[in-house]
Design an enzyme around this catalytic site. Sequence first.
Site, PDB file in Angstrom:
ATOM      1  N   GLU A  77       5.532  -5.007  -9.339  1.00 23.86           N
ATOM      2  CA  GLU A  77       5.280  -3.655  -8.826  1.00 23.86           C
ATOM      3  C   GLU A  77       6.573  -2.840  -8.921  1.00 23.86           C
ATOM      4  OE1 GLU A  77       3.498  -1.668  -4.718  1.00 23.86           O
ATOM      5  OE2 GLU A  77       4.642  -3.531  -4.597  1.00 23.86           O
TER       6      GLU A  77
ATOM      7  N   LYS B 227      -3.676   0.559  -5.953  1.00 25.41           N
ATOM      8  CA  LYS B 227      -3.299  -0.112  -4.701  1.00 25.41           C
ATOM      9  C   LYS B 227      -3.963   0.548  -3.498  1.00 25.41           C
ATOM     10  CE  LYS B 227       0.838  -1.684  -2.192  1.00 25.41           C
ATOM     11  NZ  LYS B 227       2.320  -1.554  -2.152  1.00 25.41           N
TER      12      LYS B 227
ATOM     13  N   CYS C 174       1.057  -6.503  -3.873  1.00 21.63           N
ATOM     14  CA  CYS C 174       1.991  -6.562  -2.747  1.00 21.63           C
ATOM     15  C   CYS C 174       1.323  -6.650  -1.364  1.00 21.63           C
ATOM     16  CB  CYS C 174       2.944  -5.367  -2.834  1.00 21.63           C
ATOM     17  SG  CYS C 174       4.486  -5.605  -1.909  1.00 21.63           S
TER      18      CYS C 174
END
EC number: 3.5.1.12
Length: 530
Positions: A99, A199, A232
């Site tokens: 990321e 995300k 993440c």
Amino acid sequence: RPSGFMVCIMSGARTAPALFLLGCSALALGIALVSPEHHRKAEYYMAAVYEHRSVLSPNPLELSSRQQALELMKHNLDVYEQQVMAAAQKGVQIIVFPEDGIHGFNFTRTSIYPFLDFMPSPRLVRWNPCLEPFRFNDTEVLQRLSCMAIKGQMFLVANLGTKQPCLHSDPGCPPDGRYQFNTNVVFSNNGTLVDRYRKHNLYFEAAFDTPAKVDLITFDTPFAGRFGVFTCFDILFFDPTIQLLRDAEVKHIVYPTAWMNQLPLLAAIEIQKAFATAFGVSVLAANIHHPTLGMTGSGIHTPLKSFWYHDMDNPKGHLIIAQVATNPLGLVGTENTTSEMDASHSKFLKILSGDPYCEKDAQEVHCDEAAKWNMNAPPTFHSEMMYDNFTLVPVWGKEGYLQVCSNSLCCHLLYERPTLSNELYALGVFDGLHTVHGSYYIQVCALVKCGGLGFDTCGQEITEAQGLFDFHLWGNFSTSYIFPLFLTSGMTLDTPSQLGWENDHYFLRKSGLSSGLVTAALYGRLYERD
């Protein structure tokens, strides 16, 4: 020259110096690899993850032109291409990049704009950016990644910032008339854009929007079946993570991350491994490499094995290559038929059933109520761990049974120690809403080494330990979503001997530690109470 890489077929060896930590022996470089054709049919595939030290914008708050942004991103994309070519020489079939690896971080909504590519929906448009570069404007980064996938003849997963214009008639459309997303892209080995994931659980990312509807993204490969994608902070939440795993075909996860390590419970490699173990999947995790920001820790994790990298001293990026089972073997429920002859396990089962525990000593039989074991129970105390107020008891002596409770959760520890070390360990419990750096409800049972000998040092960040234990750790969790965290001295990952449910309690068992215990914890998530 590409940064150092390693190829591993076996994990298990760990390098002695704590300075340079690899999850498998660098000697494994000498092992002859199976040809790529072989594992297409096959039980294994070759995977790579690259922990990348990004070239960052010197001032991310400053406005720049698209041309300046492309020049900066080119430095990072050049490194990516070197890594793809190094991986291709080893027969890698899929590679994952971290990321924020291409554009960096700490932007505002406005200052990141020149770094964003336009992103058509791969569900609506079939597109190969490398072969059709003029089809859409502002897609230079996508084109470069697509060409890399072709050049390396491998599936490629990378993270970039994307933009999507919107109409003011759309109630969610931001005032500047565009959505900006933190986006993972997947390219096939012929450069086609297979899919994209935006995300969902942003971590203080003012530059980006949360998509109105969660993306549940999976993609199929000819060499390993179905992969799921998330990013993440998503790993701690129900959407999209748990939703994705409801698809029984998903056996592998690609996971770009920019994770700041926080010990004792949430180091990057620790949660990556715990996720693989808890859900019986492989996790291909690529983290960013910025040790000064506490960012390192990538790995290729299966439930039973890990190939990892964690290095707070080396300034360079690092490529991990490993052979991965196409159908990973899980740990949970595989070894729950323990021999009755096993004394520690029968003791655990006795305590759990509430029966008196009886021991034969020569001709006499001594029975103890489990409750009586706690007659001289050590004192409970409170200490902050991970910004949460844990209730703890010290773990003293060469053997014992301890219990500590908070709200509805009681944690238990049955342990024996071959030798005592001059260190303080504690058993801690927390059952409540975690509210710092995000808000989420957790239930945690944790056996941790404290930072010093004082109770107030329990919960501090440490990486070295000498204490050896054979133990059962268990609790009456109100959730089935439990991550087994297991870290030993020198940021080394270990695997539990046994995990599972017994009599409405979830337990983790370990015997034969090879190095000192830093953390053994059961980290439960109650998504519905967030």
